[in-house]
Write an enzyme that holds these catalytic residues in place. Sequence first.
Site, PDB file in Angstrom:
ATOM      1  N   GLY A  10      -2.908  -8.516 -18.504  1.00 54.31           N
ATOM      2  CA  GLY A  10      -2.491  -7.416 -17.637  1.00 54.31           C
ATOM      3  C   GLY A  10      -1.070  -7.595 -17.133  1.00 54.31           C
ATOM      4  O   GLY A  10      -0.396  -8.590 -17.417  1.00 54.31           O
ATOM      5  N   VAL A  12       0.071  -8.145 -14.026  1.00 54.47           N
ATOM      6  CA  VAL A  12       0.207  -9.304 -13.144  1.00 54.47           C
ATOM      7  C   VAL A  12       0.012 -10.591 -13.939  1.00 54.47           C
ATOM      8  O   VAL A  12       0.718 -11.580 -13.718  1.00 54.47           O
ATOM      9  CB  VAL A  12      -0.789  -9.223 -11.970  1.00 54.47           C
ATOM     10  CG1 VAL A  12      -0.744 -10.492 -11.132  1.00 54.47           C
ATOM     11  CG2 VAL A  12      -0.482  -8.013 -11.089  1.00 54.47           C
ATOM     12  N   ARG A  96     -10.671  -9.570   0.456  1.00 57.69           N
ATOM     13  CA  ARG A  96      -9.624  -9.556   1.487  1.00 57.69           C
ATOM     14  C   ARG A  96     -10.153  -9.376   2.897  1.00 57.69           C
ATOM     15  O   ARG A  96      -9.674 -10.009   3.834  1.00 57.69           O
ATOM     16  CB  ARG A  96      -8.593  -8.457   1.171  1.00 57.69           C
ATOM     17  CG  ARG A  96      -7.747  -8.751  -0.053  1.00 57.69           C
ATOM     18  CD  ARG A  96      -6.860  -7.569  -0.384  1.00 57.69           C
ATOM     19  NE  ARG A  96      -6.138  -7.780  -1.634  1.00 57.69           N
ATOM     20  CZ  ARG A  96      -5.612  -6.791  -2.348  1.00 57.69           C
ATOM     21  NH1 ARG A  96      -5.728  -5.533  -1.925  1.00 57.69           N
ATOM     22  NH2 ARG A  96      -4.977  -7.059  -3.475  1.00 57.69           N
ATOM     23  N   CYS A 125      -0.233  -5.665  -2.273  1.00 56.78           N
ATOM     24  CA  CYS A 125       1.213  -5.810  -2.497  1.00 56.78           C
ATOM     25  C   CYS A 125       2.049  -5.228  -1.355  1.00 56.78           C
ATOM     26  O   CYS A 125       2.975  -5.885  -0.853  1.00 56.78           O
ATOM     27  CB  CYS A 125       1.599  -5.159  -3.819  1.00 56.78           C
ATOM     28  SG  CYS A 125       0.894  -3.513  -4.062  1.00 56.78           S
ATOM     29  N   GLY A 156       2.293  -0.435  -9.667  1.00 56.89           N
ATOM     30  CA  GLY A 156       1.160  -0.786  -8.826  1.00 56.89           C
ATOM     31  C   GLY A 156      -0.149  -0.228  -9.334  1.00 56.89           C
ATOM     32  O   GLY A 156      -1.226  -0.714  -8.967  1.00 56.89           O
ATOM     33  N   ARG A 227       3.186   7.728  -4.038  1.00 57.91           N
ATOM     34  CA  ARG A 227       3.528   7.168  -5.348  1.00 57.91           C
ATOM     35  C   ARG A 227       4.798   7.852  -5.837  1.00 57.91           C
ATOM     36  O   ARG A 227       4.898   9.083  -5.836  1.00 57.91           O
ATOM     37  CB  ARG A 227       2.394   7.406  -6.344  1.00 57.91           C
ATOM     38  CG  ARG A 227       2.555   6.671  -7.659  1.00 57.91           C
ATOM     39  CD  ARG A 227       2.370   5.178  -7.510  1.00 57.91           C
ATOM     40  NE  ARG A 227       1.009   4.823  -7.098  1.00 57.91           N
ATOM     41  CZ  ARG A 227       0.630   3.587  -6.774  1.00 57.91           C
ATOM     42  NH1 ARG A 227       1.509   2.584  -6.809  1.00 57.91           N
ATOM     43  NH2 ARG A 227      -0.613   3.337  -6.408  1.00 57.91           N
ATOM     44  N   HIS A 234       8.106  -1.641  -4.605  1.00 57.17           N
ATOM     45  CA  HIS A 234       7.679  -0.757  -3.524  1.00 57.17           C
ATOM     46  C   HIS A 234       8.725  -0.729  -2.417  1.00 57.17           C
ATOM     47  O   HIS A 234       9.333  -1.757  -2.093  1.00 57.17           O
ATOM     48  CB  HIS A 234       6.356  -1.239  -2.919  1.00 57.17           C
ATOM     49  CG  HIS A 234       5.180  -1.128  -3.832  1.00 57.17           C
ATOM     50  ND1 HIS A 234       5.200  -0.444  -5.034  1.00 57.17           N
ATOM     51  CD2 HIS A 234       3.904  -1.610  -3.698  1.00 57.17           C
ATOM     52  CE1 HIS A 234       4.001  -0.522  -5.598  1.00 57.17           C
ATOM     53  NE2 HIS A 234       3.207  -1.223  -4.813  1.00 57.17           N
ATOM     54  N   ASN A 307       6.608  -5.447  -6.360  1.00 59.92           N
ATOM     55  CA  ASN A 307       5.170  -5.517  -6.068  1.00 59.92           C
ATOM     56  C   ASN A 307       4.391  -6.391  -7.043  1.00 59.92           C
ATOM     57  O   ASN A 307       3.299  -6.862  -6.723  1.00 59.92           O
ATOM     58  CB  ASN A 307       4.566  -4.117  -6.055  1.00 59.92           C
ATOM     59  CG  ASN A 307       4.880  -3.328  -7.317  1.00 59.92           C
ATOM     60  OD1 ASN A 307       6.035  -2.980  -7.568  1.00 59.92           O
ATOM     61  ND2 ASN A 307       3.875  -3.042  -8.129  1.00 59.92           N
TER      62      ASN A 307
END
Length: 329
Positions: A10, A12, A96, A125, A156, A227, A234, A307
């Site tokens: 991916g 990231v 989180r 992010c 993102g 967006r 960002h 980000n």
Amino acid sequence: MRLGIVGVTGMVGNIFLNILEKKHFSNDLYFSASDKSIGKKIFFKKKEYKIIGINELILKKLNVVLFSAGSKVSKKWAPIFAKNGTFVIDNSSAWRMDKEKKLIVPEINASFLRKKDKIIANPNCSTIQLVMVLYPLHIKYNITRVIVSTYQSVTGTGKKAVNQLNQEQSKGFSKIKVYPHPIYQNVLPHCDSFIENGYSVEEMKLINETKKIMNDQNISITSTSARVPVIGGHSESVNITFKEKPELNDIRNILKNTKGVVVQDKPKENIYPMPIFSYGKDEVFVGRIREDFSFPNSINLWIVSDNLRKGAATNAIQILEFLLDNNFF
């Protein structure tokens, strides 16, 4: 160190590899991705690695695994790795807001980590870049309220969103429909899904995660997330109210002396943070620092960060480095 990456193919995951290539970590690495990628080869530091399934990855008895494969995968597999004694640094939203899990930005609260914390959550992010600026100011002046509007890169959302933007730009249309409307030459006041209170999931992440990281539930926070057709990072317009009147020069000096933050604040010389400048960099950039004349003890400022780096991969690897430096394994 025996290190694994889940979701290596991916956006990231690719940044994980990019950052790790410049580090002097052990080459005892293992890579995993979705079923369609199993068996494919990755070349890293002139060595060939085969992508394996997550079931096989568990058997490698890893010290640490970096997760960037979405909440569903993390919810299922992170506890299994943790039970085997592996530290999981998870980039999804799965853990989180779990009261038992730490939400870590190393410059702020890595010292809260203990060896029993096997699952460590990497924040959203847009939250990371926000708290990097808020936290040092909160220590000095005690923040009472934050109004944040974000202008978030298509990166993102992922590879398909970038492809949608590129196709719309080159062809005038796109068969890929990640967003409900065109994104090229457009701004969508819409990041993630909407919930019953009228806010989006992204906006509530900013509110809730910021309070958790800063360890202060009394800060009033409201947010709007949009967006934008941008690749590099960002941007955030932030209005901050303090308990006492801040001195602008002191604000600048505090931020200049904050590790990981770069002040770019000479607007008359056209020097201010921009995504085109932050792309590929690990720092958080802040500028347009000025008094809010409409409300007591308040300032406005502008924050920009890549980000995919500090907002995701860089922050996760900084957590990994903290574990290494403090002999967690």
